[in-house]
Design an enzyme around this catalytic site. Structure first.
Site, mmCIF file in Angstrom:
data_model
loop_
_atom_site.group_PDB
_atom_site.id
_atom_site.type_symbol
_atom_site.label_atom_id
_atom_site.label_comp_id
_atom_site.label_asym_id
_atom_site.label_seq_id
_atom_site.Cartn_x
_atom_site.Cartn_y
_atom_site.Cartn_z
ATOM 1 N N HIS A 201 0.471 -1.405 -0.157
ATOM 2 C CA HIS A 201 0.096 -0.530 0.009
ATOM 3 C C HIS A 201 0.671 1.086 0.249
ATOM 4 O O HIS A 201 0.116 2.400 -0.939
ATOM 5 C CB HIS A 201 -1.217 -0.214 0.943
ATOM 6 N N ARG A 308 -12.036 4.007 -5.272
ATOM 7 C CA ARG A 308 -10.952 2.607 -3.731
ATOM 8 C C ARG A 308 -12.002 3.082 -2.467
ATOM 9 O O ARG A 308 -11.544 3.960 -1.490
ATOM 10 C CB ARG A 308 -10.108 3.011 -3.856
ATOM 11 N N ARG A 345 -15.956 0.771 -6.411
ATOM 12 C CA ARG A 345 -16.083 -0.335 -5.624
ATOM 13 C C ARG A 345 -16.666 -0.471 -4.521
ATOM 14 O O ARG A 345 -16.349 0.646 -3.736
ATOM 15 C CB ARG A 345 -14.473 -1.298 -6.203
ATOM 16 N N GLU A 448 -9.079 -10.490 -10.083
ATOM 17 C CA GLU A 448 -8.326 -10.553 -9.435
ATOM 18 C C GLU A 448 -8.098 -11.905 -9.007
ATOM 19 O O GLU A 448 -6.293 -12.330 -7.874
ATOM 20 C CB GLU A 448 -8.317 -9.426 -8.705
ATOM 21 N N ASN A 471 -2.693 -5.727 -9.074
ATOM 22 C CA ASN A 471 -2.051 -6.453 -8.296
ATOM 23 C C ASN A 471 -1.862 -7.807 -7.585
ATOM 24 O O ASN A 471 -1.460 -8.101 -6.921
ATOM 25 C CB ASN A 471 -2.220 -5.725 -7.218
ATOM 26 N N ASP A 472 -3.502 -8.300 -7.504
ATOM 27 C CA ASP A 472 -4.080 -9.773 -6.694
ATOM 28 C C ASP A 472 -3.888 -10.267 -7.906
ATOM 29 O O ASP A 472 -3.777 -11.621 -6.838
ATOM 30 C CB ASP A 472 -5.415 -9.164 -6.046
ATOM 31 N N ARG A 482 1.839 -9.886 -1.553
ATOM 32 C CA ARG A 482 2.694 -8.778 -1.705
ATOM 33 C C ARG A 482 3.297 -7.795 -1.307
ATOM 34 O O ARG A 482 4.214 -7.343 -1.738
ATOM 35 C CB ARG A 482 1.892 -7.846 -3.542
ATOM 36 N N CYS A 519 -7.551 -2.044 -14.175
ATOM 37 C CA CYS A 519 -6.897 -0.627 -12.815
ATOM 38 C C CYS A 519 -5.783 -1.499 -11.775
ATOM 39 O O CYS A 519 -5.742 -0.501 -10.797
ATOM 40 C CB CYS A 519 -8.340 -0.980 -12.152
#
Length: 588
Positions: A201, A308, A345, A448, A471-472, A482, A519
């Site tokens: 993050h 988000r 989201r 994801e 990312n996921d 990650r 995204c």
């Protein structure tokens, strides 16, 4: 003496400034700047906490049995002495008055300063007194946590007023998402953390702020001292502590060059995003708070591809936002985008974004061995139907003010799809019953999890669009945490399996006539722009700071030529090398 610390480059550029340490502590504390009119109240909090701990220690002394060893009483006397020592009491107050730290941050910052002094003492007995100091500070932090305060966190708009003329760089073992939300509006020109990976993050927020950052720098928070001059080389992943004058001037020159390049890119922000062969490409923005919408517009984004919403749920002392508060936030974004689409989201908490409100479900989740595989994202929402219903109603209400889409994270099971659609229908029925206006909204799924990518034909029968959260997807495909720097070198967006899943998802969506976007961080990485275009992607969503760089690549791309080269990249054992070689051979 100049020292170099190496980590992972996660946000490009060069930052030069004085170090501000957020010390690690056994007690988690909030870190935020306070306003001028809050200083006296914060100093009072500190004094009250000290008085409370002193009373506790005195009471403990009075309760020591006569037969107890005299050293126990002596130890409590040492703790009392440390509690009132000016190195702890007065110096902590200075952090509040001069730096505008909240009391908890001031206390942990001063602990870091004194602890280092203990470490450097030659006398072993004195060195061991550091443990006593840590225990005293832990008591103080707990006392502060028990206090109720009306202080509100400043958004950092006036932080420059008390930061001084020198730029500041934040150095920490790790930075919690809640703290990053505070620091995002603040004065820091760069971040350095001991832990973290390329898509942790801290890294994502640093990129969204368009400031240099290095994560996974191991012992950086122990090597760097308060107010040390620090250079962050965000391209090489190097942190230089107390640089020589020659090195300092070299990096200042690089800073000026980077600023010139950014100025050139900014000229593209209002240029239509169209490839050489006439393909229109949508470049959308990822945002975290309603106030970020202005940055999306300024960057030339043609909508919000990812709002988000979970950041509305953080830093709230356990109180979740109600339906009305969420509606106000969503409506603010929709109105700020002035007719451009906004994709919201549903709350994606868990893993690296825990909430400070802990239900019984969440307590079990927080202490699970692997939070990334636990009760998170849509799993958490479905386990909290009242909260989920409030959020869906708030989003639907905002749709009356512009084009809104709902995006659901971490979909993996058809049973979840059924529950999601039922929840959306219940939210609509409730609004109709109350005569609350809304418009029909599209509902999409984030792809994801590899299972979702493999079951795309089934998902396309129910969802209106999909958005690939790379990312996921990379994390789950490669079984890599990650945020863990110990395995960060294995986190590979160029892995053939990852690219094949991305390509399959885009192709399935296009075949079904449904919209598809990316995204995740791949969307904002220029190294992947041509590859994704060749795969058939026509919608990219990224941090506003990255829009101009991606637009530059789009304007120079010929999609027809790129499409012919995709098969060789996907068939390669080394896709990155193959892709780079093909781009180099492309005529300009």
């Amino acid at each position: 003496m100049s020292i170099q610390v190496f980590g992972l480059p996660v946000s490009r550029g060069v930052a030069i400034g004085r170090a501000v340490l957020v010390a690690s502590s056994r007690v988690d504390v909030a870190h935020y700047f306070i306003d001028n009119d809050q200083i006296e109240a914060e100093v009072t909090r500190l004094r009250d906490a000290r008085n409370e701990v002193a009373a506790e220690l005195v009471a403990l002394k009075s309760e020591v049995p006569e037969e107890a060893h005299a050293e126990l009483v002596a130890l409590l006397d040492v703790h009392l002495m440390l509690l009132h020592d000016e190195m702890l009491a007065d110096a902590t107050k200075q952090w509040i008055v001069e730096r505008h730290y909240n009391a908890e941050w001031a206390m942990s910052a001063q602990l870091e300063v004194i602890a280092r002094q203990f470490d450097e003492m030659e006398d072993e007995y004195l060195r061991e007194r550091k443990a006593d100091l840590e225990q005293v500070v832990e008591r103080l932090l707990k006392a502060l946590a028990r206090q109720t305060t009306g202080n509100s966190h400043t958004n950092g708009a006036n932080a420059r007023d008390f930061a001084g003329e020198d730029p500041l760089i934040l150095v920490a073992s790790d930075i919690a998402p809640a703290d990053m939300l505070q620091f995002k509006r603040s004065v820091f020109t760069g971040f350095v953390t001991d832990v973290g990976g390329r898509t942790s993050h801290t890294a994502i927020v640093a990129r969204s702020m368009d400031i240099p950052a290095v994560v996974g720098a191991r012992e950086a928070s122990r090597i760097v001292r308060q107010d040390d001059w620090v250079i962050i080389d965000g391209d090489a992943g190097v942190v230089i502590v107390n640089p020589s004058p020659i090195v300092l001037e070299e990096y200042r020159f690089r800073q000026r060059q980077i600023e010139l390049e950014r100025a050139k890119l900014n000229r593209l922000r209002h240029t239509p995003s169209v490839t050489l062969d006439g393909q229109v490409i949508d470049l959308l923005a990822n945002i975290e708070m309603p106030s970020d919408a202005a940055a999306a517009i300024e960057a030339g984004a043609v909508g919000v591809g990812l709002f988000r919403s979970e950041f509305l749920f953080m830093n709230r002392n356990g109180q979740l936002p109600n339906e009305e508060e969420q509606f106000q936030a969503y409506r603010a974004v929709v109105q700020a985008m002035d007719g451009l689409p906004v994709t919201i989201r549903t709350v994606d908490v868990g893993a690296d974004k825990p909430l400070d409100r802990m239900s019984s479900h969440e307590l079990r989740h927080e202490h699970s061995l692997n939070p990334a595989l636990g009760l998170r994202a849509i799993r958490w929402s479905l386990a909290e139907p009242e909260m989920f219903g409030q959020q869906l109603r708030a989003i639907l209400r905002a749709s009356a003010y512009g084009k809104v889409r709902i995006l659901v994270p971490m979909v993996a099971h058809m049973s979840e799809v059924s529950q999601i659609m039922s929840a959306v229908e219940r939210a609509k029925e409730r609004l109709r019953a109350d005569a609350v206006p809304f418009t029909e909204v599209e509902v999409g799924a984030m792809i994801e999890i590899p299972a979702a990518a493999l079951m795309m034909p089934s998902l396309m029968r129910y969802f209106d669009f999909v958005s690939i959260g790379t990312n996921d997807l990379i994390q789950y495909t490669l079984a890599i945490d990650r945020a863990d720097e110990a395995v960060a070198h294995l986190y590979d967006p160029w892995h053939p399996a990852v690219l094949q899943l991305v390509e399959r998802t885009i192709a399935c969506a296009n075949d079904a006539g449904k919209a598809v976007s990316v995204c995740g961080e791949m969307a904002g990485d220029p190294a992947f722009t041509e590859l994704l275009l060749g795969m058939g992607l026509r919608s990219f969503s990224m941090h506003p700071a990255q829009v101009a760089a991606i637009k530059q690549r789009v304007l120079r791309a010929d999609v027809r030529a790129l499409r012919a080269q995709i098969a060789s990249v996907l068939a390669s054992d080394s896709p990155q090398e193959t892709c780079v070689a093909l781009l180099k051979s492309k005529p300009h």
